[in-house]
Design a protein around this motif. Structure first.
Motif, mmCIF file in Angstrom:
data_model
loop_
_atom_site.group_PDB
_atom_site.id
_atom_site.type_symbol
_atom_site.label_atom_id
_atom_site.label_comp_id
_atom_site.label_asym_id
_atom_site.label_seq_id
_atom_site.Cartn_x
_atom_site.Cartn_y
_atom_site.Cartn_z
ATOM 1 N N PHE A 48 0.509 -0.869 -0.387
ATOM 2 C CA PHE A 48 0.132 -0.027 -0.356
ATOM 3 C C PHE A 48 0.891 1.420 -0.083
ATOM 4 O O PHE A 48 0.653 2.252 -0.826
ATOM 5 C CB PHE A 48 -0.829 0.242 1.296
ATOM 6 C CG PHE A 48 -1.469 0.941 0.853
ATOM 7 C CD1 PHE A 48 -2.651 1.530 0.259
ATOM 8 C CD2 PHE A 48 -1.680 2.371 2.669
ATOM 9 C CE1 PHE A 48 -3.760 2.907 0.637
ATOM 10 C CE2 PHE A 48 -2.375 3.610 2.409
ATOM 11 C CZ PHE A 48 -3.457 3.419 1.742
ATOM 12 N N LYS A 49 2.065 1.468 0.605
ATOM 13 C CA LYS A 49 3.471 2.528 0.601
ATOM 14 C C LYS A 49 3.435 2.551 -0.629
ATOM 15 O O LYS A 49 3.758 3.499 -1.304
ATOM 16 C CB LYS A 49 3.424 2.046 1.703
ATOM 17 C CG LYS A 49 4.682 3.015 2.094
ATOM 18 C CD LYS A 49 5.471 2.897 3.406
ATOM 19 C CE LYS A 49 6.931 4.104 3.668
ATOM 20 N NZ LYS A 49 8.106 3.786 4.773
ATOM 21 N N HIS A 50 3.685 1.801 -0.664
ATOM 22 C CA HIS A 50 4.031 1.425 -2.009
ATOM 23 C C HIS A 50 3.800 1.967 -3.582
ATOM 24 O O HIS A 50 4.067 2.085 -4.404
ATOM 25 C CB HIS A 50 5.835 0.313 -2.852
ATOM 26 C CG HIS A 50 6.746 0.776 -1.540
ATOM 27 N ND1 HIS A 50 6.497 0.392 0.109
ATOM 28 C CD2 HIS A 50 7.032 1.343 -1.831
ATOM 29 C CE1 HIS A 50 7.337 1.155 0.354
ATOM 30 N NE2 HIS A 50 8.391 1.124 -0.943
ATOM 31 N N GLY A 51 2.207 1.904 -3.538
ATOM 32 C CA GLY A 51 1.446 2.099 -4.632
ATOM 33 C C GLY A 51 0.657 1.055 -5.581
ATOM 34 O O GLY A 51 0.362 0.975 -6.415
ATOM 35 N N PHE A 52 1.386 -0.018 -4.845
ATOM 36 C CA PHE A 52 0.749 -1.626 -5.751
ATOM 37 C C PHE A 52 -0.626 -1.674 -5.027
ATOM 38 O O PHE A 52 -1.287 -2.483 -5.690
ATOM 39 C CB PHE A 52 1.420 -2.614 -5.245
ATOM 40 C CG PHE A 52 2.935 -2.890 -5.614
ATOM 41 C CD1 PHE A 52 3.025 -3.603 -6.768
ATOM 42 C CD2 PHE A 52 3.575 -2.356 -5.222
ATOM 43 C CE1 PHE A 52 4.650 -3.497 -7.605
ATOM 44 C CE2 PHE A 52 5.010 -2.261 -6.065
ATOM 45 C CZ PHE A 52 4.714 -2.501 -7.292
#
Length: 285
Positions: free
Chosen positions: A259-263
């Protein structure tokens, strides 16, 4: 043996007999311990809380049958292609014949394969619903899993229905070789036709979601949702570390890291999943 030693021995034997009698009267499976915080709880309490620990919110594994009850409107579930079952096209065997493994899994889970597909509703909104079940050979994606999901998508496309797929898988089923890998393209192709009709498709990633499932339909959702602390990956951690010769972060391949890396788009507790899915679906009506 002295008198005091003899009395202590008799006392210990008496205590052991008492505990043995108690253990005989306590039914198995009545209590369960949380793997995360160690809380000992009554099994029915855990089930009433959708198998989420009431103390630390650890999400226990849950079956496809339980998912249907947790998410869909009461009595709305209508299974399709329920009796579709894998054969043994390659005559595969390792420590055990693949055909024997399939029979064992059918007996243990009551399922014909690692996914259930059907039509249901959330807040009276009809949709196509697919639920992978990790209990059946690790939720591995064989030809039947691919066929059932493809037929579900095609049915939903024809009838203008949104689709939700709950993913739980160890990846492609090695016992079916290339036939298993073909399912990635087959499902993705059906989803492309579904998208051409501007129909919504959502995925819910549960722990674990890995391998060929992650590399195909699990990551093709218009909105990708994950449960907290779910393991989501393609290759295993050790394989990656050995390949790149570096240590990975401790929380690597968790839903929070992705989530933090946009996946992925959001992380939702199982307790809030039905409510939020209903709200999202209402936006597409």
């Amino acid at each position: 043996m002295s008198l005091s030693e003899w009395l202590n021995t008799k006392r210990n034997i008496s205590i052991k007999q008492t505990f043995d009698e108690i253990n005989l009267k306590v039914p198995e499976g009545l209590w369960i311990k949380c793997d995360s915080c160690g809380l000992l709880m009554y099994y029915k309490t855990l089930n009433k809380n959708s198998k989420v620990c009431p103390k630390c919110t650890h999400h226990f594994p849950t079956s496809s049958q339980e998912r249907i009850k947790q998410l869909l409107d009461y009595n709305s579930w209508q299974p399709i292609n329920y009796n579709l079952a894998s054969t043994d096209p390659l005559g595969f065997s390792d420590r055990k014949l693949y055909s024997s493994r399939l029979m064992d899994m059918k007996s243990k889970t009551g399922l014909f394969d690692a996914v259930q597909t059907g039509i249901g509703s959330i807040n009276q909104i009809e949709l196509g619903f697919g639920i992978m079940d990790f209990r059946f050979m690790g939720g591995s994606m064989g030809s039947v899993v691919g066929e059932k999901l493809t037929r579900l998508i095609e049915y939903s496309t024809k009838n203008n229905l949104p689709i939700i797929i709950l993913c739980a898988s160890g990846g492609a089923r090695m016992q079916e070789g290339m036939l298993s890998l073909m399912q990635m393209a087959k499902i993705s192709s059906a989803l492309y036709k579904h998208r051409e009709k501007h129909l919504p498709y959502f995925t819910v990633l549960t722990s674990p979601t890995t391998g060929g499932v992650t590399a195909s339909f699990a990551m093709l959702g218009d909105i990708i949702i994950a449960e907290p602390k779910a393991l989501i990956a393609f290759a295993g951690r050790r394989v990656i570390e050995q390949t790149i010769k570096e240590d990975l972060p401790k929380n690597f391949q968790t839903s929070e890291y992705l989530f933090k890396h946009g996946f992925i788009d959001m992380i939702l507790s199982r307790l809030d999943l039905r409510k939020n899915l209903g709200q999202i679906l209402s936006l597409y009506k």
